[in-house]
Write a protein that holds these residues in place. Structure first.
Motif: not given
Ligand code: SAM
Length: 318
Positions: A21, A27, A109, A128
């Motif tokens: 990422f 995605p 961010s 995560l």
């Protein structure tokens, strides 16, 4: 090749300097999520946002924050419906690298310090990193991994989270330790001054944890082994009961949530095909998209966890 615990390897593989990422993988190029199906998820979110707006007595600004926004599709679709909020809606996409966003949608961010409105974590928690452990010789031990995916069993692990939420009993049984996700959710919820936080993700519960865990990879639309070399997404289902224990909230399936928010995708009457073929085609396509979002064996089986903060906000009560 050096071995690391899965949490470190996973974090480096997705978010390190050469991570999947962090390197800007979109995605949409690798897996299908509800915002990519069409605008109907955003329609549902806007119904919820309306409820938040009313419960907060129409604040200015009213925040909508999309955390882990990916390509920014949901944020853009919600922004496209912002007229109803009379210029008060502030839409923010939180993502590691800046996605392409319509002018007017803010990007960061970093998580916002304070939210007055609705924050959504759509397929964020599953991304995560977690430690992975395995039952071996009547002990729970760390699973270590090299960047080529080779695994080895490491030292014994003791974890109150495992004892409470994913106790291992049988040789070879595996778990992903979700305490870091619980903490991330608690942190996100605490940033909502007034309004609500919504997590949408795939998950499991104590009574039905997968025996071998749920760690897996995705690349170009295919499920692949979770090799932590930065070449694929790495994900694991969310232990929703432990996340739910962090803050009071409502837990529904996506199918139930869409129904509660009035998103219907009825097939059009057959006669419409004769009188208005274009409308019939549009309604048929919409019905197909809603059916995909409601499919209990797929996206409809996702979980929606809504945590209201200092306001009476509900998925099931308008
Ligand atoms: C599985 S994708 C989901 C994307 C999008 N929400 C969707 O459902 O289509 C998870 C996203 O979360 C982002 N992400 C993970 N941790 C993040 C953080 N701490 N800050 C911002 N973005 C993060 C990743 O970069 C990735 O794009």
């Amino acid at each position: 090749m050096a071995l690391h615990d899965w949490h470190s390897a996973w974090r480096a593989a997705l978010y390190g300097p050469k991570g999947f990422f962090a390197g800007g993988a979109r995605p949409a190029d690798h897996f299908r999520t509800s915002p990519l199906v069409g605008p109907e998820l955003a329609e549902a979110v806007v119904v919820l946002l309306d409820r938040v707006d009313m419960a907060l007595d129409r604040p200015n600004p009213l925040d909508f924050v999309d955390v882990g926004a990916g390509g920014g599709e949901l944020a853009a679709q919600v922004f496209a419906r912002s007229e109803r909020f009379g210029g008060r809606l502030r839409v923010r996409a939180v993502e590691l690298t800046r996605p392409e966003l319509p002018a007017g949608v803010e990007w960061s961010s970093e998580l916002p310090d304070q939210v007055t409105g609705l924050v959504i974590a759509h397929e964020w928690l599953d991304s995560l990193p977690c430690r992975v452990v395995q039952m071996h010789g009547q002990r729970t031990v760390e699973v270590e991994v090299a960047t080529d995916g080779t695994e080895s069993l490491g030292d014994p692990v003791s974890s109150p989270w495992l004892d409470a939420w994913w106790p291992l009993a049988a040789e070879g049984q595996r778990a992903e330790i979700g305490s870091g996700r619980d903490a991330a959710w608690a942190d996100l919820v605490s940033r909502v001054v007034a309004g609500a936080a919504l997590a949408v993700d795939y998950g499991h519960f104590l009574a039905s944890r997968p025996f071998a865990g749920s760690l897996t990879g995705y690349r170009h639309g295919r499920q692949v082994p979770p090799v932590p070399d930065g070449s694929c997404d790495i994900t694991a289902h969310v232990a929703f009961d432990s996340v739910r224990a962090v803050a009071p909230g409502e837990l529904l399936t996506q199918r139930e949530a869409l129904a509660a928010l009035g998103i219907a995708g009825d097939q059009p009457a057959a006669g419409l095909a004769l009188t208005d073929p274009a409308a019939w085609m549009a309604a048929t396509a919409r019905a197909g998209r809603v059916a995909e979002l409601r499919d209990s064996a797929g996206l409809g089986g996702f979980h929606w966890l809504l945590c209201p903060r200092n306001a009476p906000i509900s998925l099931v009560r308008a």
